[in-house]
Design an enzyme around this catalytic site. Structure first.
Site, PDB file in Angstrom:
ATOM      1  N   CYS A  83       0.825  -1.204   0.000  1.00 31.19           N
ATOM      2  CA  CYS A  83       0.000   0.000   0.000  1.00 31.19           C
ATOM      3  C   CYS A  83       0.868   1.267   0.000  1.00 31.19           C
ATOM      4  O   CYS A  83       1.486   1.576  -0.998  1.00 31.19           O
ATOM      5  CB  CYS A  83      -0.990  -0.038   1.167  1.00 31.19           C
ATOM      6  SG  CYS A  83      -2.389   1.104   0.978  1.00 31.19           S
ATOM      7  N   HIS A 172      -3.277  -5.011   1.585  1.00 29.16           N
ATOM      8  CA  HIS A 172      -2.677  -5.255   2.900  1.00 29.16           C
ATOM      9  C   HIS A 172      -2.688  -6.746   3.234  1.00 29.16           C
ATOM     10  O   HIS A 172      -3.625  -7.239   3.870  1.00 29.16           O
ATOM     11  CB  HIS A 172      -3.451  -4.499   3.979  1.00 29.16           C
ATOM     12  CG  HIS A 172      -3.288  -3.021   3.948  1.00 29.16           C
ATOM     13  ND1 HIS A 172      -2.333  -2.361   4.689  1.00 29.16           N
ATOM     14  CD2 HIS A 172      -3.956  -2.060   3.258  1.00 29.16           C
ATOM     15  CE1 HIS A 172      -2.419  -1.064   4.460  1.00 29.16           C
ATOM     16  NE2 HIS A 172      -3.400  -0.854   3.597  1.00 29.16           N
ATOM     17  N   GLU A 174      -1.060  -8.272   5.431  1.00 30.38           N
ATOM     18  CA  GLU A 174      -0.844  -8.493   6.865  1.00 30.38           C
ATOM     19  C   GLU A 174      -2.138  -8.489   7.669  1.00 30.38           C
ATOM     20  O   GLU A 174      -2.128  -8.836   8.856  1.00 30.38           O
ATOM     21  CB  GLU A 174       0.115  -7.427   7.410  1.00 30.38           C
ATOM     22  CG  GLU A 174      -0.463  -6.030   7.558  1.00 30.38           C
ATOM     23  CD  GLU A 174      -0.574  -5.239   6.262  1.00 30.38           C
ATOM     24  OE1 GLU A 174      -1.012  -4.077   6.343  1.00 30.38           O
ATOM     25  OE2 GLU A 174      -0.227  -5.764   5.190  1.00 30.38           O
TER      26      GLU A 174
END
Length: 199
Positions: A83, A172, A174
């Protein structure tokens, strides 16, 4: 293998948690929170998290890390950027406040998918990894690209690209708990890690 994560702002803890999750299965992986140039010197690979690109740029420049990332990446250190991190490593950020590192031959449009309320999740198919549930939050868009390998696309635009030791994505990874992208990144080198990911 020391995995450095730029630790000033953004989804730092989430990336740390994913790498630690992998390290519980695979010995020899350590996580370093990068806040000084010396921390980066000890890292075998680097993750630049999502967050606010202008803030991250200001801080990594102030602490002498910006130029060091470029130097280490050009020497072959694996770098993964998500990002806002992707904005930082791009060739053209379309924002004078954030000069790109020119580590990936991509032109970025910031916040292309709208504001926070326009964030969304969807499954994407990633080359070499398989189906991944991707979370897009105020995501940038890769408007143009040159000499990169497009690993995943959405609505006709690349959302994950790689060029040698550099891996970038607009979403994202994560935030899902799925370790497959981080496993893939760790398998790119920097410390002899061998991935057991099956996609």
């Amino acid at each position: 293998m020391n995995v450095g994560i730029i630790g000033f702002q953004g989804d730092v803890e989430e990336h740390i948690a994913i790498v630690k999750k992998i390290s519980r299965r695979r010995k020899g992986i350590n996580v370093l929170r990068i806040r000084r140039k010396e921390d980066l010197d000890r890292s075998d690979s680097l993750i630049i998290p999502g967050g606010e690109s202008t803030t991250i740029y200001k801080l990594i420049s102030e602490y002498g890390i910006y130029d060091e990332i470029i130097r280490r990446a050009k020497e072959g250190m694996p770098v993964m950027a998500t990002c806002a991190g992707l904005i930082l490593i791009s060739k053209d950020t379309n924002d004078d406040r954030v000069p790109g590192m020119n580590l990936l031959d991509v032109t970025i449009m910031r916040n292309a998918y709208g504001r926070q309320v326009n964030s969304f999740e969807t499954d994407i198919d990633i080359k070499g990894i398989g189906t991944f549930h991707a979370v897009f939050i105020r995501a940038p868009r890769i408007k143009e690209y040159g000499n990169v390998d497009v690993m995943a696309s959405l609505d006709g635009y690349p959302v994950m690209v790689r060029s040698g030791n550099i891996l970038g994505m607009t979403f994202h990874p994560e935030l899902t708990g799925d370790v497959s992208i981080h496993e893939y990144f760790l398998s790119m080198g920097g410390g002899g890690y061998i991935s057991t990911a099956t996609g």
